[in-house]
Motif scaffolding. Structure first.
Motif, PDB file in Angstrom:
ATOM      1  N   UNK A 116      28.317 -34.450  17.133  1.00  0.00           N
ATOM      2  CA  UNK A 116      27.085 -35.315  17.247  1.00  0.00           C
ATOM      3  C   UNK A 116      27.242 -36.095  18.455  1.00  0.00           C
ATOM      4  N   UNK A 117      28.483 -36.824  18.448  1.00  0.00           N
ATOM      5  CA  UNK A 117      28.801 -37.955  19.348  1.00  0.00           C
ATOM      6  C   UNK A 117      28.747 -37.444  20.894  1.00  0.00           C
ATOM      7  N   UNK A 118      29.296 -36.073  20.951  1.00  0.00           N
ATOM      8  CA  UNK A 118      29.499 -35.551  22.271  1.00  0.00           C
ATOM      9  C   UNK A 118      28.066 -35.218  22.783  1.00  0.00           C
ATOM     10  N   UNK A 119      27.121 -34.598  21.806  1.00  0.00           N
ATOM     11  CA  UNK A 119      25.840 -34.112  22.388  1.00  0.00           C
ATOM     12  C   UNK A 119      24.951 -35.319  22.625  1.00  0.00           C
ATOM     13  N   UNK A 120      25.309 -36.441  22.055  1.00  0.00           N
ATOM     14  CA  UNK A 120      24.394 -37.692  22.462  1.00  0.00           C
ATOM     15  C   UNK A 120      25.016 -38.504  23.460  1.00  0.00           C
ATOM     16  N   UNK A 121      25.948 -37.955  24.307  1.00  0.00           N
ATOM     17  CA  UNK A 121      26.593 -38.918  25.204  1.00  0.00           C
ATOM     18  C   UNK A 121      25.451 -38.961  26.164  1.00  0.00           C
ATOM     19  N   UNK A 156      37.361 -47.236  19.209  1.00  0.00           N
ATOM     20  CA  UNK A 156      38.702 -46.748  18.662  1.00  0.00           C
ATOM     21  C   UNK A 156      38.427 -46.434  17.284  1.00  0.00           C
ATOM     22  N   UNK A 157      39.108 -45.704  16.539  1.00  0.00           N
ATOM     23  CA  UNK A 157      39.936 -44.817  17.369  1.00  0.00           C
ATOM     24  C   UNK A 157      39.133 -43.645  17.839  1.00  0.00           C
ATOM     25  N   UNK A 158      39.621 -42.931  18.698  1.00  0.00           N
ATOM     26  CA  UNK A 158      39.339 -41.534  19.167  1.00  0.00           C
ATOM     27  C   UNK A 158      40.184 -40.515  18.824  1.00  0.00           C
ATOM     28  N   UNK A 159      39.891 -39.388  18.597  1.00  0.00           N
ATOM     29  CA  UNK A 159      40.850 -38.398  18.800  1.00  0.00           C
ATOM     30  C   UNK A 159      40.764 -37.825  19.893  1.00  0.00           C
ATOM     31  N   UNK A 160      41.837 -36.903  20.245  1.00  0.00           N
ATOM     32  CA  UNK A 160      41.905 -36.274  21.621  1.00  0.00           C
ATOM     33  C   UNK A 160      40.644 -35.407  22.034  1.00  0.00           C
ATOM     34  N   UNK A 161      40.135 -34.432  21.207  1.00  0.00           N
ATOM     35  CA  UNK A 161      39.029 -33.781  21.600  1.00  0.00           C
ATOM     36  C   UNK A 161      37.739 -34.710  22.117  1.00  0.00           C
ATOM     37  N   UNK A 162      37.590 -35.681  21.288  1.00  0.00           N
ATOM     38  CA  UNK A 162      36.567 -36.598  21.602  1.00  0.00           C
ATOM     39  C   UNK A 162      36.896 -37.269  22.904  1.00  0.00           C
ATOM     40  N   UNK A 163      38.099 -37.823  23.101  1.00  0.00           N
ATOM     41  CA  UNK A 163      38.345 -38.607  24.431  1.00  0.00           C
ATOM     42  C   UNK A 163      38.424 -37.743  25.363  1.00  0.00           C
ATOM     43  N   UNK A 164      38.652 -36.359  25.296  1.00  0.00           N
ATOM     44  CA  UNK A 164      38.602 -35.620  26.592  1.00  0.00           C
ATOM     45  C   UNK A 164      37.183 -35.197  26.714  1.00  0.00           C
ATOM     46  N   UNK A 178      35.535 -36.257  30.475  1.00  0.00           N
ATOM     47  CA  UNK A 178      35.012 -35.170  31.391  1.00  0.00           C
ATOM     48  C   UNK A 178      33.581 -35.413  31.590  1.00  0.00           C
ATOM     49  N   UNK A 179      32.646 -36.115  30.558  1.00  0.00           N
ATOM     50  CA  UNK A 179      31.339 -36.486  30.836  1.00  0.00           C
ATOM     51  C   UNK A 179      31.405 -37.421  31.910  1.00  0.00           C
ATOM     52  N   UNK A 180      32.020 -38.245  31.862  1.00  0.00           N
ATOM     53  CA  UNK A 180      31.867 -39.415  33.043  1.00  0.00           C
ATOM     54  C   UNK A 180      32.186 -38.822  34.317  1.00  0.00           C
ATOM     55  N   UNK A 181      33.440 -38.050  34.288  1.00  0.00           N
ATOM     56  CA  UNK A 181      33.901 -37.423  35.524  1.00  0.00           C
ATOM     57  C   UNK A 181      32.828 -36.701  36.266  1.00  0.00           C
ATOM     58  N   UNK A 182      32.175 -35.707  35.325  1.00  0.00           N
ATOM     59  CA  UNK A 182      30.874 -34.988  35.860  1.00  0.00           C
ATOM     60  C   UNK A 182      30.071 -35.742  36.418  1.00  0.00           C
ATOM     61  N   UNK A 183      29.786 -36.962  35.958  1.00  0.00           N
ATOM     62  CA  UNK A 183      28.601 -37.841  36.460  1.00  0.00           C
ATOM     63  C   UNK A 183      28.854 -39.098  37.039  1.00  0.00           C
ATOM     64  N   UNK A 207      39.904 -41.438  36.295  1.00  0.00           N
ATOM     65  CA  UNK A 207      40.471 -40.595  37.439  1.00  0.00           C
ATOM     66  C   UNK A 207      41.074 -39.341  37.179  1.00  0.00           C
ATOM     67  N   UNK A 208      42.202 -39.235  36.103  1.00  0.00           N
ATOM     68  CA  UNK A 208      42.693 -38.214  35.749  1.00  0.00           C
ATOM     69  C   UNK A 208      41.816 -37.009  35.519  1.00  0.00           C
ATOM     70  N   UNK A 209      40.942 -37.287  34.791  1.00  0.00           N
ATOM     71  CA  UNK A 209      40.048 -36.468  34.156  1.00  0.00           C
ATOM     72  C   UNK A 209      39.082 -35.674  35.349  1.00  0.00           C
ATOM     73  N   UNK A 210      38.909 -36.621  36.463  1.00  0.00           N
ATOM     74  CA  UNK A 210      38.166 -36.249  37.451  1.00  0.00           C
ATOM     75  C   UNK A 210      38.926 -35.186  38.189  1.00  0.00           C
ATOM     76  N   UNK A 211      40.190 -35.707  38.333  1.00  0.00           N
ATOM     77  CA  UNK A 211      41.076 -34.628  39.251  1.00  0.00           C
ATOM     78  C   UNK A 211      41.175 -33.401  38.596  1.00  0.00           C
ATOM     79  N   UNK A 212      41.411 -33.246  37.473  1.00  0.00           N
ATOM     80  CA  UNK A 212      41.955 -32.386  36.805  1.00  0.00           C
ATOM     81  C   UNK A 212      41.138 -30.832  36.880  1.00  0.00           C
ATOM     82  N   UNK A 213      39.957 -31.001  36.008  1.00  0.00           N
ATOM     83  CA  UNK A 213      39.493 -29.436  35.696  1.00  0.00           C
ATOM     84  C   UNK A 213      39.085 -28.848  36.588  1.00  0.00           C
ATOM     85  N   UNK A 214      37.990 -29.543  37.516  1.00  0.00           N
ATOM     86  CA  UNK A 214      37.275 -28.851  38.272  1.00  0.00           C
ATOM     87  C   UNK A 214      37.505 -29.019  39.920  1.00  0.00           C
TER      88      UNK A 214
END
Lengths: 732, 212
Positions: free
Chosen positions: B121-126, B138-146, B150-155, B180-187
């Motif tokens: 739900x949180x992801x879809x409402x980003x 906080x706290x965030x678990x890894x999947x949510x953090x990622x 990546x949402x921020x990185x994409x936009x 920055x890391x997220x931005x650099x990594x996937x795409x």
């Protein structure tokens, strides 16, 4: 700005935006620490799980997971050190109990603490890859208590001591020991193995080394095995009660090695109680126990088997080469059958029908039966005895059993062709004298022999039966066409096809007139219906029934051989006759005549003739007359000499010679067969192949084979290779 | 999505308050009645609840009570309804409204399924407006953090110009690095974004210098 470029960016852990009061972490930790103390002091009932859980959760949440984890370890370690001291202080028997008690307490405490720290377990520990709470707790126990120098050795020694006590008959607290070994297992398999199992096995090895030495000096084999078995069962029981299941194989190996493997030879060869004694006395239970124990060790069964084999061979050899035992063939064979039965029973009762033992037994029997060259003859005589009278009144099923046993012995024979020769002789005598107990039994044995050896073996034998049957029909025809002969002496003729029956030279003799007339009539009748055949009377194989009236009027019916009939009939015309006169009148050859007269005059109870002088041997000057004083209980008196007997030395030589003669063409046929298909073969290979081919019938002699090859070369069936003298070629 | 599930299965038992042996109170429950529930159902859904319930010796007379001081009554109610739902679902309206606190509760009390629901739900409402906030929560678990990264990185372009972003970077240099890391990594990085990258880096450096 350019300076900054060289600076490395360090990635720091997340820091919460809301700065948390560091004192908050300390306060929270204190709460938890206190709680852990209370748990260890058995004072946990007032604690609220919710509250503690939340405290731990908050610490981790606010990034104080490190502090929580290290705090937990430190607190637990401190407590364990304390407990360790308490355990060390325990005296004597209560040492183990204290340890056990503290171990249980630790497990309970650890569980509670783990529940409280569950959030940390799942998040902080997961991400830092440190050991989880529960395994950590076990390691702390292990390091601070079990491996504490004052406890480590003492614990091991206490346990080993208890085991030793139990082995020497005392009762120990098994539940307590079980809890301790289970504790080892919980701490890790390597802990169990290093801190307990290995020393345990070493101590056990020592113990059994000593004990086995004691026993072997003082017990006999059967007793020793009983004790070894008992110890083995005990150890398995021990594992079940308070050791880990994986130890079972290891401890049983120790017992097996110390008690059995190390003393194997001594046990088997023990005087007056070892394997040989057990075999001789049919000690099934002891033998079974030995089998079950020895099969657990390498080469155990091989040892038993070898000793059994050498004993059997030795005993068998003595049996067959003992001249006393060979006096009565029937008894000789019966002894063999008894031994066979004995070992069959031993192998099936005590050795679980183990195939390797059966094979060893078979090969031993084969070995020693063939040590006596007369075995084939004796077996045939045994069969003859059974088929004549031994099987009278026995049920069909039992008859089969006896015949099957005979077949078993037959299979052991290497010289089956010798057996065949004797069997034919004996069968002929049985058939012709009409003395077989059961036609079905005879036929059944023929079938068995056919199954075993093939058609050729039995075709002639079957021919003999056919002849008997045909002769019956011929006789019916003869008397049917000569009704006038129904008065006067009755003639029964068996027409034997020459090839099927054992060859006997036709012995001449003068038949009494009444008989020879009948014979001529039969001859013309027979040749009338069967042209192109030749009949010759076998006077040495016939029998006659004569009615005799003696001096005092005693009437008897005498059953005699043809020769005897000829002799007796002479006395119708003369009162006294000399040997020479009898010889002249009957023209019976001297050895046969002597034997014939002996049986008529010198056998007590059957002396229908009187001899002067009354000596046992027949002399050329003897005089004979009818014994008017002859009496017998029975009306019918049997005086015939056609019973099959053990051959005399000269007869035996003769038969053996005939057998050797018969073998020559068989060897030659085998050589030709082999060379025809191989075309070229070297000497050694020919010998091997020929021996193999002839093995079902007899054991071929390499020298004889060589002679046959030479003979075949002479007759241009084979030739030697020009370059290699050892190579032979087939000539088409 | 099931609509009215209160009439079947476990939900029915909850509604009927059949053989309840547990009372749940939220932080602001003074104005509300405690929620009646069953120990068994709650223990089945959460390992932590189970431990909480077993560690207390039960006083036979009264029902055991659990306090959730950090939650509001409505949130607690939603949570309980989730526990009793046969299909492990929450009504979507409630979910949207209480997603944050439910997410936290799921984390705290080891209810993985609920946590996954909330996370999705949180992801879809980003959106660009709440993404940065999310990240600093906080706290965030890894999947949510990622997912947020990546949402921020994409936009990234949308973010770069906002002053909010600049403030964010100033306060959270480490998070900026993560972005920055997220931005650099996937795409594969399009050339246009190179510029954006440069801008971020420069911004970060200026900010850090300023702080120093």
């Amino acid at each position: 700005m350019s300076n900054q470029k060289k600076r490395n960016f360090q990635i720091e852990a997340f820091k919460h935006r809301v700065v948390v009061d560091p004192k908050y972490a300390d306060k929270t930790w204190q709460i938890l620490e206190r709680a852990i103390h209370q748990i260890y002091n058995q004072d946990a009932s007032g604690l609220s799980f919710e509250e503690l859980y939340r405290n731990a959760y908050n610490m981790v949440l606010h990034k104080f997971g490190d502090k929580l984890y290290t705090g937990f370890i430190a607190t637990m370690t401190a407590h364990l050190k304390e407990k360790s001291k308490l355990i060390e202080a325990a005296q004597g028997g209560s040492f183990l109990e204290e340890l056990n008690k503290k171990w249980n307490e630790q497990n309970k405490a650890l569980e509670m603490i783990r529940d409280i720290l569950m959030y940390m377990d799942r998040t902080y520990i997961e991400s830092t890859k440190k050991p989880h709470v529960h395994p950590m707790g076990l390691s702390l126990w292990r390091d601070n208590v079990v491996h504490s120098p004052k406890i480590h050795t003492r614990l091991l020694n206490t346990l080993l001591d208890l085991v030793h006590k139990e082995r020497t008959g005392e009762v120990i607290d098994r539940g307590l020991v079980r809890n301790v070994t289970k504790m080892f297992m919980d701490l890790g398999e390597s802990v169990y193995q290093d801190d307990f199992e290995k020393p345990f096995l070493d101590a056990s090895s020592e113990f059994y080394k000593v004990e086995s030495q004691e026993f072997i000096e003082s017990c006999d084999c059967g007793d020793y095995l009983k004790r070894a078995e008992k110890r083995l069962t005990e150890e398995i029981d021990r594992v079940g009660h308070y050791l880990d299941a994986k130890s079972e194989d290891k401890i049983t190996s120790v017992v097996e090695k110390e008690m059995i493997a190390n003393h194997m030879q001594r046990l088997v060869h023990m005087e007056n109680s070892g394997l040989v004694t057990m075999l001789l006395n049919d000690k099934y239970e002891d033998l079974g126990r030995m089998y079950n124990l020895f099969r657990r060790v390498t080469n155990g069964l091989a040892t038993v088997r070898d000793v059994m084999t050498s004993h059997l061979r030795e005993m068998g050899k003595q049996l067959v080469t003992d001249p006393e035992k060979s006096k009565d063939p029937v008894e000789f064979v019966q002894r063999l059958l008894d031994e066979r039965d004995k070992y069959d029973k031993i192998i099936s009762t005590a050795f679980g029908n183990d195939k390797t033992f059966q094979n060893a037994s078979n090969s031993s029997f084969e070995y020693f039966i063939n040590l006596n060259a007369r075995s084939p003859e004796f077996i045939s005589l045994f069969v003859d005895d059974k088929l004549r009278k031994g099987l009278k009144g026995i049920a069909d099923a039992d008859v089969e059993v006896v015949l099957d046993k005979v077949m078993m012995l037959f299979r052991y024979l290497q010289e089956k062709d010798v057996f065949e020769k004797y069997y034919k002789q004996h069968l002929a005598k049985r058939l012709l004298s009409g003395k077989t107990v059961s036609d079905d039994a005879e036929k059944s044995l023929i079938v068995k022999l056919k199954t075993e050896c093939g058609y050729q073996f039995t075709s002639k034998l079957e021919g003999m039966f056919t002849d008997m049957k045909t002769s019956e029909d011929t006789m019916r025809g003869f008397y049917g066409s000569h009704p006038e002969l129904s008065e006067g002496p009755t003639l029964i003729v068996q027409v034997l096809t020459t090839g099927s029956w054992p060859t006997q030279p036709a012995v001449p003799c003068n038949l009494p007139a009444e008989v020879s007339v009948l014979c001529e009539k039969f001859r013309s009748y027979y040749l009338g219906t069967h042209t192109g055949r030749r009949l010759s009377w076998q006077t040495n194989m016939g029998t006659a029934d004569i009615k005799a009236i003696f001096g005092k009027g005693q009437k008897h019916e005498l059953n005699v051989s043809t020769f005897q009939m000829c002799v007796l009939m002479l006395f119708n015309n003369s009162d006294r006759l000399s040997y020479k006169e009898i010889e002249q009148a009957t023209e019976i050859p001297a050895p046969d005549l002597k034997r014939c007269l002996q049986s008529l005059a010198c056998v007590k109870g059957k002396n229908v003739i009187k001899k002067e002088p009354m000596s046992k041997d027949i002399g050329e000057e003897d005089l004979f007359c009818v014994n008017d004083k002859f009496t017998s209980k029975f009306y019918k008196v049997k005086i015939g000499t056609v019973v099959a007997q053990k051959e005399t030395e000269p007869e035996k030589q003769e038969t053996r010679q005939r057998v050797e003669e018969d073998r020559k063409p068989q060897i030659e046929a085998a050589i030709v067969r082999i060379m025809k298909s191989r075309k070229i073969l070297d000497h050694n290979n020919i010998i091997a192949e020929v021996t193999k081919q002839l093995q079902p019938r007899f054991l071929a002699n390499p020298t004889e084979i060589k002679k046959r090859i030479e003979s075949l070369i002479e007759r241009d069936f084979l030739e030697r290779d020009n370059t290699d003298r050892k190579l032979y070629r087939y000539l088409a | 999505m099931a609509t009215d599930v209160s009439s079947s299965g476990f939900a029915k038992i909850l509604k009927q308050k059949w053989h309840t042996d547990l009372l749940l109170k939220a932080g602001d429950s003074n104005g509300f009645a405690a929620i009646s529930a069953h120990k068994l159902v709650n223990a089945a859904r959460s390992e932590v609840f189970k431990k909480m319930l077993e560690s207390k010796a039960t006083k036979a007379s009264s029902d055991q009570t659990l306090f959730f001081s950090e939650m509001r009554h409505e949130e607690l109610e939603t949570l309980v309804k989730f526990m009793y739902n046969d299909h492990g679902l929450v009504s979507s309206s409630k979910l949207k409204k209480h997603v944050r606190s439910l997410y936290l509760a799921a984390q705290r009390y080891e209810i993985p399924h609920l946590r996954d629901l909330c996370r999705n739900e949180l992801i879809s409402s980003l959106s660009s407006s709440n993404a940065l906030d999310e990240l600093s929560q906080v706290p965030l678990d890894k999947p949510l953090t990622d997912a947020v990264l990546s949402f921020i990185a994409r936009n990234i372009n949308t973010f770069l110009d906002s002053c909010e972003f600049k403030m964010f970077v100033a306060r959270n240099p480490n998070l900026a690095v993560e972005i920055t890391k997220a931005f650099l990594n996937p795409v594969m990085i399009p050339s246009q974004s190179n510029m954006s990258l440069m801008m971020i880096m420069m911004m970060m450096m200026t900010m850090t210098t300023k702080i120093r």
